[in-house]
Motif scaffolding. Structure first.
Motif, mmCIF file in Angstrom:
data_model
loop_
_atom_site.group_PDB
_atom_site.id
_atom_site.type_symbol
_atom_site.label_atom_id
_atom_site.label_comp_id
_atom_site.label_asym_id
_atom_site.label_seq_id
_atom_site.Cartn_x
_atom_site.Cartn_y
_atom_site.Cartn_z
ATOM 1 N N TYR A 144 0.828 -1.208 0.000
ATOM 2 C CA TYR A 144 0.000 0.000 0.000
ATOM 3 C C TYR A 144 0.854 1.246 0.000
ATOM 4 C CZ TYR A 144 0.738 1.125 4.954
ATOM 5 O OH TYR A 144 1.280 1.489 6.151
ATOM 6 N N SER A 145 2.051 1.195 0.625
ATOM 7 C CA SER A 145 2.890 2.379 0.664
ATOM 8 C C SER A 145 3.431 2.704 -0.719
ATOM 9 C CB SER A 145 4.038 2.179 1.658
ATOM 10 O OG SER A 145 4.919 1.167 1.209
ATOM 11 N N ARG A 146 3.650 1.685 -1.552
ATOM 12 C CA ARG A 146 4.098 1.946 -2.916
ATOM 13 C C ARG A 146 3.018 2.677 -3.703
ATOM 14 N NH1 ARG A 146 5.664 -3.094 -5.912
ATOM 15 N NH2 ARG A 146 4.074 -4.090 -4.655
ATOM 16 N N TRP A 147 1.793 2.230 -3.584
ATOM 17 C CA TRP A 147 0.714 2.884 -4.331
ATOM 18 C C TRP A 147 0.384 4.247 -3.735
ATOM 19 C CZ3 TRP A 147 -0.234 1.227 -8.971
ATOM 20 C CH2 TRP A 147 0.066 -0.092 -9.289
ATOM 21 N N ALA A 148 0.560 4.385 -2.418
ATOM 22 C CA ALA A 148 0.415 5.717 -1.817
ATOM 23 C C ALA A 148 1.498 6.659 -2.343
ATOM 24 C CB ALA A 148 0.489 5.616 -0.294
ATOM 25 N N SER A 149 2.703 6.129 -2.524
ATOM 26 C CA SER A 149 3.780 6.939 -3.086
ATOM 27 C C SER A 149 3.454 7.331 -4.520
ATOM 28 C CB SER A 149 5.098 6.163 -3.041
ATOM 29 O OG SER A 149 5.480 5.878 -1.719
ATOM 30 N N LEU A 150 2.859 6.409 -5.280
ATOM 31 C CA LEU A 150 2.464 6.727 -6.654
ATOM 32 C C LEU A 150 1.444 7.858 -6.676
ATOM 33 C CD1 LEU A 150 2.441 6.158 -9.707
ATOM 34 C CD2 LEU A 150 0.687 4.419 -9.283
ATOM 35 N N VAL A 151 0.500 7.831 -5.737
ATOM 36 C CA VAL A 151 -0.496 8.901 -5.650
ATOM 37 C C VAL A 151 0.193 10.241 -5.378
ATOM 38 C CG1 VAL A 151 -2.438 9.795 -4.312
ATOM 39 C CG2 VAL A 151 -2.372 7.379 -4.947
ATOM 40 N N VAL A 152 1.164 10.250 -4.467
ATOM 41 C CA VAL A 152 1.877 11.485 -4.150
ATOM 42 C C VAL A 152 2.645 11.986 -5.367
ATOM 43 C CG1 VAL A 152 3.708 12.488 -2.749
ATOM 44 C CG2 VAL A 152 2.037 10.960 -1.699
ATOM 45 N N LEU A 153 3.340 11.089 -6.069
ATOM 46 C CA LEU A 153 4.096 11.482 -7.251
ATOM 47 C C LEU A 153 3.178 12.015 -8.348
ATOM 48 C CD1 LEU A 153 6.678 8.555 -7.452
ATOM 49 C CD2 LEU A 153 7.071 10.878 -6.633
ATOM 50 N N CYS A 154 2.049 11.350 -8.536
ATOM 51 C CA CYS A 154 1.084 11.823 -9.540
ATOM 52 C C CYS A 154 0.518 13.183 -9.152
ATOM 53 C CB CYS A 154 -0.045 10.807 -9.707
ATOM 54 S SG CYS A 154 0.415 9.314 -10.624
ATOM 55 N N ALA A 155 0.239 13.374 -7.867
ATOM 56 C CA ALA A 155 -0.308 14.659 -7.416
ATOM 57 C C ALA A 155 0.690 15.784 -7.647
ATOM 58 C CB ALA A 155 -0.689 14.571 -5.939
ATOM 59 N N GLY A 156 1.948 15.542 -7.311
ATOM 60 C CA GLY A 156 2.956 16.567 -7.534
ATOM 61 C C GLY A 156 3.153 16.872 -9.008
ATOM 62 N N ALA A 157 3.222 15.819 -9.825
ATOM 63 C CA ALA A 157 3.391 16.028 -11.266
ATOM 64 C C ALA A 157 2.164 16.703 -11.862
ATOM 65 C CB ALA A 157 3.656 14.686 -11.949
ATOM 66 N N LEU A 158 0.973 16.305 -11.409
ATOM 67 C CA LEU A 158 -0.252 16.886 -11.948
ATOM 68 C C LEU A 158 -0.313 18.384 -11.669
ATOM 69 C CD1 LEU A 158 -3.017 16.479 -13.292
ATOM 70 C CD2 LEU A 158 -3.959 16.001 -11.022
ATOM 71 N N MET A 159 0.126 18.802 -10.497
ATOM 72 C CA MET A 159 0.083 20.223 -10.161
ATOM 73 C C MET A 159 0.962 21.024 -11.116
ATOM 74 S SD MET A 159 0.562 21.997 -6.419
ATOM 75 C CE MET A 159 2.292 21.583 -6.241
ATOM 76 N N THR A 160 2.140 20.492 -11.450
ATOM 77 C CA THR A 160 3.018 21.211 -12.364
ATOM 78 C C THR A 160 2.519 21.150 -13.800
ATOM 79 O OG1 THR A 160 4.441 19.259 -12.657
ATOM 80 C CG2 THR A 160 4.994 20.776 -10.875
ATOM 81 N N ILE A 161 1.933 20.019 -14.195
ATOM 82 C CA ILE A 161 1.426 19.886 -15.565
ATOM 83 C C ILE A 161 0.205 20.779 -15.776
ATOM 84 C CG2 ILE A 161 0.316 18.286 -17.177
ATOM 85 C CD1 ILE A 161 2.137 16.100 -15.946
ATOM 86 N N LEU A 162 -0.693 20.775 -14.799
ATOM 87 C CA LEU A 162 -1.879 21.624 -14.898
ATOM 88 C C LEU A 162 -1.503 23.084 -15.092
ATOM 89 C CD1 LEU A 162 -4.265 20.227 -12.118
ATOM 90 C CD2 LEU A 162 -4.711 20.243 -14.566
#
Length: 475
Positions: A16-34
């Protein structure tokens, strides 16, 4: 960026921590892409409030994209030296502070400067994400799923920004498209500190090519400056910075052949697939960014939509991109191969731009915008995954991280140059017609049609180039 070259053998203990990390990475990348597209719908409001010229308005986007693209390679290298988690969290912090400065800006200069700082923070955070993701998911099947999720978030997020920009601008003001990043950035930063596993870097003793990064970033900024301002300056004032940009590119290329630790190894360009895929991406992304920027202005200034209505009008695009990437892309490439799927996607993009180039001054969203938008979204969803695969397959394993950084860089460069060229063409054509006595709306529509026709030509060039350089060779 060399993040992928590190060994991915260490796996976090809890799934679960790996997928939680994926969520964090996606959130950070999404903020910059948006943030690369969220300003699009708000641009007319910024122009009215701050007094930007037609060509100068593009710098609200380009001031973000140029440092973002120019610093990706250096930021990736520093992530290897200092630690990728440290670089990611620092990037989120810089980006969040810069967003607040953008939201509080009351003048053109401050807004553009703060947007540039946002680009720096975005590069710091984005450059290391793919390397962290591969380390988190070393097993091939899970890694493919994680990359599919990350790619869909990135591709859909670029277009979703148009909707959010319209909603925030109409409900509050254009300042809030930046101020909204404050709570999001703080949450993302705290989550990254808590969830992401620390990865010690190699140390600064290994060094990085800082002069090379300065040369290539300066060359990119000058290039876009020349394109954006070519209609407002004389020939001499245009040729001088253009010559300086060429000189900086040459100096960068020479340095990469002589320095011990080059930012961009020349041997990468011996690969036909990697070189061809990056060249195709520059043209394809230039087309798509032109559609997002010019298309949003057409909907507002010609069709008369408000900010929120314009954002809603763009909403089908990220939906189509996300659904097709998550459900069909990998399956289709596996069945038919990357090359034919890529060509099909590029043909859809060219067809969508050709339809859009017929948009009329008295047109409508249902007949002039929605059909080409759906074609463009389907084409991008079809073309991007195989293009990425072809680019990475052309790099040796020891250069996989650098090839990934190069691919990210050319994506940003293509968007920035396409936006600069197409917006300048549209503004110049509209100004010429107005000087001849044409009415505002027809003249504006004709300027946008010219930009769409040129974008169609760029998409066709991408198709021809892909057909010539990326064709599989027989044994």
């Amino acid at each position: 960026m060399t993040a992928l070259t590190s060994s991915p053998t260490r796996t976090p203990h809890r799934t679960y921590s790996r997928w939680a990390s994926l969520v964090v990475l996606c959130a950070g990348a999404l903020m910059t892409i948006l943030d690369g597209t969220i300003v699009t719908v708000a641009m007319p409001a910024m122009q009215t409030d701050l007094g930007f010229s037609g060509a100068g308005l593009a710098w609200v986007v380009n001031a973000y994209l140029i440092p973002f693209g120019g610093l990706l390679l250096l930021a990736g290298r520093l992530g290897d030296l200092l630690g990728r988690k440290r670089m990611f969290t620092a990037g989120i912090a810089v980006f969040t502070v810069a967003s607040v400065l953008c939201g509080l800006a009351t003048g053109r200069g401050l807004l553009v400067a703060a947007r540039a700082l946002q680009g720096v923070g975005g590069a710091m955070a984005s450059a290391v994400v793919l390397g962290m993701l591969v380390a988190l998911f070393p097993e091939p099947r899970e890694q493919a799923r994680a990359i599919a999720v990350f790619s869909a978030v990135g591709a859909g997020g670029a277009t979703l920004g148009t909707f959010l920009g319209g909603a925030l601008t109409q409900a509050l003001s254009w300042h809030w498209i930046f101020l909204i990043n404050l709570p999001i950035g703080v949450v993302a930063w705290l989550a990254a500190i808590r969830v992401l596993s620390p990865e010690p870097g190699a140390g600064l003793r290994d060094g990085a090519d800082y002069p090379g990064a300065a040369l290539v970033t300066g060359a990119l900024m000058l290039t876009v400056y020349v394109i954006v301002g070519s209609g407002d300056r004389g020939r001499t004032a245009t040729l001088l910075p253009a010559a300086l940009a060429v000189a900086l590119f040459v100096a960068f290329a020479v340095r990469q052949t002589r320095t011990e630790r080059p930012l961009l190894r020349p041997r990468l360009f011996r690969s036909r697939l990697l070189t061809g895929a990056n060249a195709v991406q520059i043209l394809m992304v230039a087309t798509m960014y032109g559609f997002q920027f010019i298309g949003a202005l057409y909907i507002q200034r010609v069709l008369g939509f408000g900010e929120l209505a314009t954002g809603l009008a763009f909403l089908p695009a990220p939906v189509v991109i996300g659904v097709l990437m998550m459900t069909l892309s990998a399956r289709t490439v596996g069945r038919f191969g990357a090359y034919p799927v890529l060509l099909t996607g590029l043909m859809l993009i060219a067809g969508g731009m050709a339809l859009l180039s017929r948009a009329r001054a008295d047109g409508s969203y249902a007949s002039d915008v929605l059909p080409p938008m759906l074609l463009l979204a389907a084409g991008f969803a079809a073309a991007m995954p195989p293009l990425t695969g072809l680019a990475m397959s052309g790099a040796p394993e020891e250069d996989a991280g650098l090839a990934s950084g190069l691919f990210n860089t050319t994506q940003v460069v293509g968007g920035s140059l396409g936006l600069a060229a197409l917006s300048t063409l549209a503004a110049s054509r509209t100004g010429t017609l107005l000087a001849r006595g044409a009415e505002l709306v027809p003249a504006t529509a004709e300027g946008y049609r010219l930009a769409f026709r040129v974008a169609t030509g760029i998409a066709v060039a991408a198709l021809v180039l892909a057909g010539a350089m990326l064709r599989p060779r027989n044994r």
